[in-house]
Each structure stands twice: as C-alpha cells, then as structure tokens.
Design an enzyme around this catalytic site. Structure first.
Site, PDB file in Angstrom:
ATOM      1  N   HIS A 101       0.826  -1.204   0.000  1.00  0.00           N
ATOM      2  CA  HIS A 101       0.000   0.000   0.000  1.00  0.00           C
ATOM      3  C   HIS A 101       0.868   1.264   0.000  1.00  0.00           C
ATOM      4  O   HIS A 101       2.036   1.243   0.402  1.00  0.00           O
ATOM      5  CB  HIS A 101      -0.926   0.026   1.216  1.00  0.00           C
ATOM      6  CG  HIS A 101      -0.237   0.472   2.484  1.00  0.00           C
ATOM      7  ND1 HIS A 101      -0.215   1.780   2.913  1.00  0.00           N
ATOM      8  CD2 HIS A 101       0.475  -0.231   3.397  1.00  0.00           C
ATOM      9  CE1 HIS A 101       0.473   1.879   4.030  1.00  0.00           C
ATOM     10  NE2 HIS A 101       0.908   0.667   4.348  1.00  0.00           N
ATOM     11  N   CYS A 102       0.286   2.348  -0.443  1.00  0.00           N
ATOM     12  CA  CYS A 102       0.844   3.681  -0.252  1.00  0.00           C
ATOM     13  C   CYS A 102      -0.293   4.523   0.318  1.00  0.00           C
ATOM     14  O   CYS A 102      -1.018   4.067   1.200  1.00  0.00           O
ATOM     15  CB  CYS A 102       1.448   4.240  -1.525  1.00  0.00           C
ATOM     16  SG  CYS A 102       0.389   4.147  -2.990  1.00  0.00           S
ATOM     17  N   ARG A 103      -0.503   5.741  -0.170  1.00  0.00           N
ATOM     18  CA  ARG A 103      -1.604   6.530   0.359  1.00  0.00           C
ATOM     19  C   ARG A 103      -2.919   6.203  -0.341  1.00  0.00           C
ATOM     20  O   ARG A 103      -3.938   5.958   0.281  1.00  0.00           O
ATOM     21  CB  ARG A 103      -1.311   8.033   0.216  1.00  0.00           C
ATOM     22  CG  ARG A 103      -2.244   8.909   1.041  1.00  0.00           C
ATOM     23  CD  ARG A 103      -1.971  10.392   0.862  1.00  0.00           C
ATOM     24  NE  ARG A 103      -0.560  10.734   0.955  1.00  0.00           N
ATOM     25  CZ  ARG A 103      -0.100  11.981   0.883  1.00  0.00           C
ATOM     26  NH1 ARG A 103      -0.937  12.991   0.720  1.00  0.00           N
ATOM     27  NH2 ARG A 103       1.196  12.229   0.957  1.00  0.00           N
ATOM     28  N   SER A 136       2.686   1.982  -4.611  1.00  0.00           N
ATOM     29  CA  SER A 136       2.416   0.571  -4.336  1.00  0.00           C
ATOM     30  C   SER A 136       2.084  -0.201  -5.601  1.00  0.00           C
ATOM     31  O   SER A 136       2.453  -1.374  -5.746  1.00  0.00           O
ATOM     32  CB  SER A 136       1.277   0.438  -3.323  1.00  0.00           C
ATOM     33  OG  SER A 136       0.136   1.173  -3.726  1.00  0.00           O
TER      34      SER A 136
END
Length: 685
Positions: A598-600, A606
């Site tokens: 994940h990222c934001r 991601s």
C-alpha cells in the site's frame, strides 16, 4: 490526433474477435468501464520541505548510455531522395532491422532523461521551480537519446497501422508555421504524469519514417516528409544541435508489401483488423479483466460474472449455459411479483430457446436510510425467486414440510434447476448488491461473513458502495430470518470492528499472495486478518496501529516493512527498493500468507511494486504486467507516474538479463506512454 476504431484480434485461444476502440481521442473515445475513476495522487510535501533528494537509480548517477541506431548516418541503409530539405528513402527490410535494433538497445538511465521527460516549458514556473532545485540545465535535451518515430500520412490509424505509428498532428504544428514541431511541454500547471507529451518529445530526438497506404498518394507522403524535415532543421537551430542530427525518411515499399513480408511490424492491417502481432493496451486490459471476472458459481446454480458479449467467445466468461441472465442496470426497476410470476412461466415453456433476460437495479441505487419498504420487499422477493429456480427440489420439499404435505405447491411443474447468471458490464461493480444479498440469503450468512467468504472462499473480486454496506447491514435480520438456512444463532452475531471502517472496497487481489490497497486498508488490521493477509508493505506512508491492537492480533514486527522517504513527486526513485520489497513479498508467499502492498491511495508507488512483482513472478513484459495489475485494481485506475513507469521498463531489461534472455522490448517508451494516456482519457475529469 486522429480518432481510431479498429477490429481487434481474437482473445488468446478464442475464435471471435471482440470489438473495441483503439487509440481513441475526445472525438471518439472508448467507452469507459462503469464507475472506474482516476484518483488524485498527492505529490507529497511541498518542495521546500524536501531537504534532500533520494539516491538515483543504478547503475550510477554518472553513467551515460548512448542509444545507437542503424538509421544514422542516414545513407548507411537509406538513399538520398532530395537535399532541400534533406530527405532519404528506406525499404521495408531496413525498417524492420532498424526497429529490431532499437528494441535491443538499453534505455538511458532515468537520471539521464528526468526531469526533461516531465515537460519543462520556459514559462511554466511551477514545474521549473520544483525541478530546477534538483538539477542544473534541466531544460537541455539529454545526451545520448536517439529513437525512431513512424508517422502515417493522413493520420488515419484505424487501418494500415505500423507498430508505434502516430498521426502527423501529434507532432507538427497546425498554426501559421506548419513546418515546426508542436510545443508539447505544458505552459502551466504541475504534473508528473504528462504521458500525453512523450510521443512528441521523443519524435524530436528521433529519425522519422513517413509512410502512406493505398488511400494516400505518394505526393502527399513526400509533402508531409518535407514538412517534418523542415521542422527538424528548425528544432536543431533552436536547440544548438548539429545539422541533420536527426533525419526524415520515406518508406519506399508499399504497406501491402510490409504486411506480407514483415507481419510483425503491423498492428492493424489494411482491412482495419488488429493483427495481434503488436501488444495493445486496450486489448490486454480487456483480456485481463475478462479472465479476472470470469463467471463463477457463488451458490448452487447461481453465478456472478460480466455481461456476456456476443462479440467475445463465451468461454472467456464461463463454459456454463445459463437459463436466466439478470443484468444489474442503473435504468432498471425492482421487479414486482407479477413480473416474477410471468418470468417463471416463460422459463417453464418447453419450446423456449436461449436464456431469459431480466434486469435489477444496480449497486448504489437503493439508498439507505431513504429506501422504501417496497424496494426492500422487491430485493427479498428477487432473492427468494432466484433460490427457488436454482434449488427447486429443496424448495418444494421445504414447502411440503411446512404445509404438512397438503399445500398445493406452485412449483410442482419445475422439473429441473435453472442456471442463473447475475451480471454487469465489468462483472464486479453494479451486480455486487444483488450478489451479496443473494449470497447472504442462500447461505444464511451475516453481511460481514458474506463479504469475506465471497471474496476469500469463492474467489470473487467485487466492489460495493458504502450505501450498499449500510443497506445490507440494516436489513440483515430480515435476510437471515427469511433464509432457507435460517437458525437462531445467526441473529445474535455482533458486528466486527472492521466492517464500519471500510468504504465498500476491499484491497485488490493482484496475485493469490499479494494485495494492492490504500492507507485505509492498511490501517484496518482486523480486515486484513479476515482476508488471510499476514504482512504489510508500506511504501512511503506509515501505518498507525494502536500498540495494544498489534499485541492483540499477535502481529510480528518482522511482518511489517516500511519503505521510507519515497514521495509520489516524480523525483524520488523506487528502483533501489524493488529487490528488498520483492523479497519481503516472497517471504509471505513461502509462509502461506499474503502481503498487502500500500501507499496513500494505492495507485502509484504501491502499484509500481506490484507491477514489478508480476513481471518477476509471471515473466511478463511491462505492457502486459501493467494491464494485468490495472484490470485487478477494480474501480480505481492505477497511476504510476512517468519516472516509476520508466523504471519499470528498465526493470524489464534487468529481468531479461537475469533470465539470460536477450534484451528486446515489446514496445518503445513513446508508444507505451501514448497508449497509457489514451487509456486514461475517458476517465479524466
């Protein structure tokens, strides 16, 4: 840019070609998959807050890769056509050799071409101020760049299209000075996703080959080639380049000859049919979506899947033959009892041919708390009606038991069970409300168990709106009480903590052992455990789990990994982290668990890691791995920015080297960027 419609080749292993749009523009854009959208991708802290730039991608910030080409000098394989302006001719054989040679050349390192590729217009102070703090003379054309651009006379790319061909107006100005290149760098705004300018930017550092088809005269092709040659001379003078650094060629063989002798160079033939010899992003996204959402059984004789398309072989969806097709549609109304009774009578006709078609309101259309009792009654009647058709013997026995064997059962004439497909365009969005409600009803499951089991145990990827979650939670007692699997215990189930914290979407399952999601998914560890996710890889965005929750879930620290100081800003590289991230994902796979990456937002940083893993695991080229991940991200369109995309192309080089395979790109950078821009255009705000 010309609007293009092409007939596509059959899906792999299929016999019937699916029609779709290729390289479409605003004048004729491909139909967007319903409810997909491009999210806003934050670029991280403002430039002033970024105190230092992360290290560059290997092998070295100082290394320079020179791209060679057999079209330079121009007389090596070509002949001079005229010298004012300078024009040369080239044959089909030499063209094939030149393109093959280019595909075997390593791309320049990212540090050589960025931030130039982002687009640095002299008047765009926002873009310049962001990048000039990191690099001197960033507006200069990078050294060592040399490519090949193919331009088709007339610009009609719906037929007779060579690999990577573009239209003249993607390159040449249409203003007073028609013998000049377009100023493609944006004059205002900030973006690290200027995919739409890459074909034009690379054309300015290319030898350009012009060709026509049987519908264009040689004089038109010559006139176009002269315009391009004059534009090249003007460009050289403006940027201080040596005269004839890049040259213009006319293809002196007919398209028909190229098609017959070198079919690998032809993307769309003279009849307007895609050959399948050239990778196409629209085609591969559709193919991967077809594979991912293929119809599958969720309960006895009831299936979920995409809308069967007569233009695509039914095997792409399911080998099952359905008696009833229920389409989830925004235009549909909840069927009343009279319609359901009439539809049952039609199904019972012995002379009926083909499946019966019905409609039901799509997901998100029955709003809570404003829904009416009639809508809920209709939903329940629909679930009950489907169950009776799919399980006639069980239903008949149940009714006789309740009536003591004396009731006149309406279903006595139903001789066999019916196979039913609940479907929608993409196979996972509009049909999720009816699919979830029916799964709860048929299996006697509360909403949270139905949610997880449909995804984890039944293997369905789906997207449901928050209002669907609210509605199903509200009417859950009634669904369970009416269920043929009813028992008292299901009415005393407490709602899990993770359910109110999801927005309707689950993390996207990219591979059995790897999920792609956002920060909200990562901060819902109870949900992750329900899905069998045992590891979390955070790319640039830290999770915030309460320490007591972490201890309660017994989540080891070694199953959490953070890739720090990587913003989605077009500057910070990810290449240096690929190996470390993929080893972490591989460890989870060997343990029998799954990793959430994940990222934001779950679309850029991601997504880049997930594409790198798909390329590593499945041995796919970047174009095919990109479409593989894009299709499985469901309603959110992945958006790795220009630098990440370029690094993934370099990753493809590295993968081939590691497998002791010769370097040969499937598509060149300019073509890849152009196709991504065109794929995203229908979804742009």
């Amino acid at each position: 840019m010309a609007a293009v419609v092409a007939r596509s080749p059959p899906m792999p292993g299929r016999s019937t070609p699916p029609p779709h749009l290729l390289n479409a523009t605003s004048r004729n854009s491909p139909a967007a998959v319903p409810n997909k959208h491009i999210p806003i991708c934050p670029t991280g802290p403002a430039p002033a807050l970024q105190l230092e730039t992360p290290p560059s991608s290997p092998p070295s910030k100082l290394s320079t890769i020179e791209t060679s080409s057999i079209t330079y000098p121009p007389t090596t394989y070509g002949s001079e056509f005229c010298n004012d302006p300078p024009l040369f001719t080239i044959g089909a054989q030499r063209l094939a050799q030149a393109l093959d040679h280019l595909a075997t050349q390593p791309l320049p390192n990212p540090e050589q071409v960025f931030p130039w590729l982002h687009g640095l217009h002299a008047e765009n102070q926002i873009q310049l101020n962001f990048f000039t703090n990191r690099r001197k003379s960033v507006r200069k054309i990078p050294k060592g760049l040399r490519s090949i651009t193919i331009v088709k006379t007339g610009g009609n790319l719906s037929s007779s299209k060579l690999k990577g061909a573009i239209a003249p107006d993607e390159l040449l100005s249409r203003g007073p000075d028609e013998n000049s290149f377009i100023e493609c760098d944006p004059k205002d705004g900030f973006s690290v996703r200027n995919f739409q300018i890459q074909a034009c930017k690379f054309a300015m550092v290319s030898d350009i080959i012009v060709y026509g088809d049987e519908k264009t005269s040689p004089s038109e092709t010559i006139a176009l080639a002269k315009r391009i040659s004059k534009a090249q001379r003007q460009h050289e003078a403006r940027h201080g380049l040596a005269r004839c650094s890049f040259n213009t060629f006319i293809l002196n063989d007919s398209f028909v000859h190229v098609q017959d002798a070198y079919p690998e160079l032809v993307g769309i033939d003279s009849k307007g049919t895609m050959t399948g010899n050239v990778a196409d992003f629209f085609y591969w996204e559709r193919y991967e979506m077809c594979v991912m959402s293929k119809a599958s059984e969720i309960s006895q004789n009831v299936f979920l899947g995409p809308t069967p398309d007569p233009a695509i072989d039914s095997g792409c969806f399911s080998e099952q033959t359905f008696d009833l097709l229920i389409e989830a549609s925004d235009m549909a109304h909840v069927p009343d009892t009279m319609l359901l009774r009439k539809s049952r009578s039609i199904l019972e006709r012995s002379n009926r041919r083909g499946p019966l078609h019905m409609e039901f309101p799509s997901s998100g259309n029955i709003m809570s708390p404003s829904w009416s009792h009639a809508e809920v009654d209709g939903l329940m009647d629909m679930c009950k009606w489907i169950y009776e058709l799919a399980n006639p013997q069980e239903t008949k026995q149940s009714r006789r038991k309740k009536s003591g064997g004396d009731e006149d059962i309406e279903m006595t004439d139903i001789a066999r069970s019916r196979k039913i497909l609940i479907h929608c365009t993409d196979g996972y969005t509009e049909s999720s409300l009816l699919g979830l409600a029916y799964f709860m009803y048929a299996e006697g499951l509360p909403v949270h168990e139905a949610w997880v089991q449909l995804h984890r145990d039944k293997g369905r990827n789906f997207f449901a709106y928050p209002q669907d979650v609210s509605l199903l939670t509200s009417i859950q007692p009634r669904i369970l009480q009416d269920s043929p699997r009813f028992n008292d215990s299901v009415l005393h189930i407490s709602e899990p903590q993770w359910l109110p914290r999801i927005d309707g979407s689950l993390p996207s399952r990219i591979l059995p052992y790897m999920y792609l999601g956002n920060l909200g998914h990562a901060n819902n560890p109870e949900l992750l455990r329900e899905l069998g996710i045992t590891r979390v890889l955070s790319v640039g965005e830290a999770i915030s789990w309460p320490e007591e929750l972490k201890k309660k879930l017994d989540w080891p620290d070694e199953n959490l990994m953070m890739v720090d100081r990587v913003q989605d800003n077009g500057v910070d590289p990810l290449w240096d982290e690929f190996e470390r991230c993929l080893k972490f994902i591989e460890a989870g796979k060997l343990e029998g668990g799954a990793t959430l990456v994940h990222c934001r937002v779950g679309v850029s940083r991601s997504a880049t890691i997930c594409i790198a893993e798909v390329m590593n695991e499945l041995g796919l080229s970047f174009p095919r791995a990109y479409c593989f991940v894009r299709a499985r991200r469901l309603n959110v369109i992945i958006q790795p920015h220009l630098r990440f995309t370029y690094e993934l192309l370099k990753w493809e080089e590295y993968q081939r080297q590691r497998r002791n395979e010769p370097l040969r790109r499937e598509l060149e950078w300019a073509t890849i960027a152009r196709e991504i821009a065109l794929m995203n255009k229908p979804y742009s705000r």
